[in-house]
Write a protein that holds these residues in place. Structure first.
Motif, PDB file in Angstrom:
ATOM      1  N   ALA A  13       0.832  -1.205   0.000  1.00  0.00           N
ATOM      2  CA  ALA A  13       0.000   0.000   0.000  1.00  0.00           C
ATOM      3  C   ALA A  13       0.868   1.258   0.000  1.00  0.00           C
ATOM      4  O   ALA A  13       0.574   2.232  -0.708  1.00  0.00           O
ATOM      5  CB  ALA A  13      -0.936  -0.004   1.207  1.00  0.00           C
ATOM      6  N   TRP A  14       1.958   1.251   0.782  1.00  0.00           N
ATOM      7  CA  TRP A  14       2.880   2.389   0.787  1.00  0.00           C
ATOM      8  C   TRP A  14       3.541   2.554  -0.579  1.00  0.00           C
ATOM      9  O   TRP A  14       3.716   3.675  -1.068  1.00  0.00           O
ATOM     10  CB  TRP A  14       3.957   2.210   1.860  1.00  0.00           C
ATOM     11  CG  TRP A  14       3.537   2.677   3.214  1.00  0.00           C
ATOM     12  CD1 TRP A  14       3.143   1.910   4.262  1.00  0.00           C
ATOM     13  CD2 TRP A  14       3.461   4.029   3.676  1.00  0.00           C
ATOM     14  NE1 TRP A  14       2.833   2.691   5.338  1.00  0.00           N
ATOM     15  CE2 TRP A  14       3.022   3.999   5.008  1.00  0.00           C
ATOM     16  CE3 TRP A  14       3.724   5.261   3.088  1.00  0.00           C
ATOM     17  CZ2 TRP A  14       2.841   5.153   5.764  1.00  0.00           C
ATOM     18  CZ3 TRP A  14       3.549   6.415   3.843  1.00  0.00           C
ATOM     19  CH2 TRP A  14       3.115   6.347   5.161  1.00  0.00           C
ATOM     20  N   ARG A  16       2.289   1.657  -3.507  1.00  0.00           N
ATOM     21  CA  ARG A  16       1.285   2.210  -4.431  1.00  0.00           C
ATOM     22  C   ARG A  16       1.084   3.695  -4.196  1.00  0.00           C
ATOM     23  O   ARG A  16       1.007   4.487  -5.139  1.00  0.00           O
ATOM     24  CB  ARG A  16      -0.046   1.471  -4.275  1.00  0.00           C
ATOM     25  CG  ARG A  16      -0.067   0.105  -4.892  1.00  0.00           C
ATOM     26  CD  ARG A  16      -1.475  -0.464  -4.909  1.00  0.00           C
ATOM     27  NE  ARG A  16      -2.085  -0.542  -3.595  1.00  0.00           N
ATOM     28  CZ  ARG A  16      -2.034  -1.589  -2.791  1.00  0.00           C
ATOM     29  NH1 ARG A  16      -1.366  -2.668  -3.163  1.00  0.00           N
ATOM     30  NH2 ARG A  16      -2.645  -1.574  -1.618  1.00  0.00           N
ATOM     31  N   THR A  17       0.989   4.091  -2.934  1.00  0.00           N
ATOM     32  CA  THR A  17       0.790   5.506  -2.607  1.00  0.00           C
ATOM     33  C   THR A  17       1.970   6.345  -3.085  1.00  0.00           C
ATOM     34  O   THR A  17       1.787   7.397  -3.714  1.00  0.00           O
ATOM     35  CB  THR A  17       0.606   5.672  -1.085  1.00  0.00           C
ATOM     36  OG1 THR A  17      -0.527   4.909  -0.671  1.00  0.00           O
ATOM     37  CG2 THR A  17       0.413   7.125  -0.703  1.00  0.00           C
ATOM     38  N   ALA A  18       3.174   5.906  -2.790  1.00  0.00           N
ATOM     39  CA  ALA A  18       4.374   6.659  -3.171  1.00  0.00           C
ATOM     40  C   ALA A  18       4.512   6.730  -4.691  1.00  0.00           C
ATOM     41  O   ALA A  18       4.854   7.788  -5.238  1.00  0.00           O
ATOM     42  CB  ALA A  18       5.611   6.018  -2.550  1.00  0.00           C
ATOM     43  N   LEU A  20       2.105   6.502  -6.980  1.00  0.00           N
ATOM     44  CA  LEU A  20       1.074   7.390  -7.513  1.00  0.00           C
ATOM     45  C   LEU A  20       1.423   8.851  -7.268  1.00  0.00           C
ATOM     46  O   LEU A  20       1.251   9.698  -8.154  1.00  0.00           O
ATOM     47  CB  LEU A  20      -0.277   7.051  -6.898  1.00  0.00           C
ATOM     48  CG  LEU A  20      -1.462   7.845  -7.403  1.00  0.00           C
ATOM     49  CD1 LEU A  20      -1.651   7.607  -8.902  1.00  0.00           C
ATOM     50  CD2 LEU A  20      -2.707   7.481  -6.651  1.00  0.00           C
ATOM     51  N   LEU A  21       1.924   9.146  -6.090  1.00  0.00           N
ATOM     52  CA  LEU A  21       2.306  10.514  -5.758  1.00  0.00           C
ATOM     53  C   LEU A  21       3.443  11.001  -6.646  1.00  0.00           C
ATOM     54  O   LEU A  21       3.390  12.109  -7.197  1.00  0.00           O
ATOM     55  CB  LEU A  21       2.706  10.578  -4.288  1.00  0.00           C
ATOM     56  CG  LEU A  21       2.841  11.924  -3.627  1.00  0.00           C
ATOM     57  CD1 LEU A  21       1.557  12.724  -3.750  1.00  0.00           C
ATOM     58  CD2 LEU A  21       3.190  11.738  -2.163  1.00  0.00           C
ATOM     59  N   GLY A  52       6.946  11.689  -3.130  1.00  0.00           N
ATOM     60  CA  GLY A  52       6.691  10.318  -3.564  1.00  0.00           C
ATOM     61  C   GLY A  52       7.985   9.546  -3.789  1.00  0.00           C
ATOM     62  O   GLY A  52       8.095   8.381  -3.410  1.00  0.00           O
ATOM     63  N   THR A  59      11.009   2.743   1.336  1.00  0.00           N
ATOM     64  CA  THR A  59      10.156   1.559   1.459  1.00  0.00           C
ATOM     65  C   THR A  59      10.865   0.394   2.130  1.00  0.00           C
ATOM     66  O   THR A  59      10.310  -0.235   3.029  1.00  0.00           O
ATOM     67  CB  THR A  59       9.642   1.129   0.072  1.00  0.00           C
ATOM     68  OG1 THR A  59       8.860   2.183  -0.461  1.00  0.00           O
ATOM     69  CG2 THR A  59       8.808  -0.115   0.155  1.00  0.00           C
ATOM     70  N   ALA A  85       3.978  11.748   3.329  1.00  0.00           N
ATOM     71  CA  ALA A  85       2.878  11.424   2.413  1.00  0.00           C
ATOM     72  C   ALA A  85       1.827  12.526   2.430  1.00  0.00           C
ATOM     73  O   ALA A  85       1.327  12.946   1.375  1.00  0.00           O
ATOM     74  CB  ALA A  85       2.252  10.084   2.794  1.00  0.00           C
ATOM     75  N   TRP A  86       1.482  13.006   3.616  1.00  0.00           N
ATOM     76  CA  TRP A  86       0.503  14.091   3.707  1.00  0.00           C
ATOM     77  C   TRP A  86       1.019  15.361   3.029  1.00  0.00           C
ATOM     78  O   TRP A  86       0.263  16.060   2.355  1.00  0.00           O
ATOM     79  CB  TRP A  86       0.153  14.382   5.168  1.00  0.00           C
ATOM     80  CG  TRP A  86      -0.989  13.571   5.642  1.00  0.00           C
ATOM     81  CD1 TRP A  86      -0.951  12.520   6.498  1.00  0.00           C
ATOM     82  CD2 TRP A  86      -2.361  13.718   5.265  1.00  0.00           C
ATOM     83  NE1 TRP A  86      -2.196  12.012   6.664  1.00  0.00           N
ATOM     84  CE2 TRP A  86      -3.088  12.722   5.939  1.00  0.00           C
ATOM     85  CE3 TRP A  86      -3.038  14.591   4.427  1.00  0.00           C
ATOM     86  CZ2 TRP A  86      -4.459  12.579   5.792  1.00  0.00           C
ATOM     87  CZ3 TRP A  86      -4.411  14.448   4.287  1.00  0.00           C
ATOM     88  CH2 TRP A  86      -5.109  13.460   4.958  1.00  0.00           C
ATOM     89  N   VAL A  89       0.563  14.910  -0.704  1.00  0.00           N
ATOM     90  CA  VAL A  89      -0.849  15.006  -1.089  1.00  0.00           C
ATOM     91  C   VAL A  89      -1.331  16.456  -1.003  1.00  0.00           C
ATOM     92  O   VAL A  89      -2.043  16.942  -1.891  1.00  0.00           O
ATOM     93  CB  VAL A  89      -1.710  14.081  -0.209  1.00  0.00           C
ATOM     94  CG1 VAL A  89      -3.190  14.352  -0.416  1.00  0.00           C
ATOM     95  CG2 VAL A  89      -1.385  12.629  -0.512  1.00  0.00           C
TER      96      VAL A  89
END
Length: 104
Positions: A13-14, A16-18, A20-21, A52, A59, A85-86, A89
């Motif tokens: 999940a981390w 994917r988030t990173a 995408l960012l 990101g 990771t 991450a915040w 975003v």
């Protein structure tokens, strides 16, 4: 469910988030450059891409910390990664809002 896979799912999940960012920031910054936008419009997206990228680089270390915390039943401090991450975003949101408002 297989025991122990929750840390692997969290790591994915981390990732994917990173990813995408980083990709969204790069695409938006590139579109801004091609569209002739000024640095004020491009900077938030570039910072988001940087956040990101840093998250992606972290990771492996994060995964090792999670595994160690699970084995030793110790606390896990993810505040630095969560704040990064915040920040990424929020940069995407601020850049998008600025871009929309400039078009109105």
């Amino acid at each position: 469910m297989t025991a122990g896979l929750h840390s692997e799912r969290t790591r994915l999940a981390w990732v994917r988030t990173a990813t995408l960012l980083a990709v969204a920031g790069l695409v938006a910054a590139g579109a801004g450059l091609r569209g002739g936008e000024g640095p004020g419009m491009i900077a938030p997206f570039a910072v988001a891409a940087l956040c990101g990228a840093i998250l992606l680089l972290r990771t492996g270390a994060r995964y090792r910390r999670v595994e160690r915390a699970l084995r030793e039943a110790g606390p896990l401090d993810d505040t630095a990664d969560a704040r990064l991450a915040w920040a990424g975003v929020l940069c995407v949101v601020a850049g998008s809002l600025a871009l929309v408002l400039s078009r109105v």
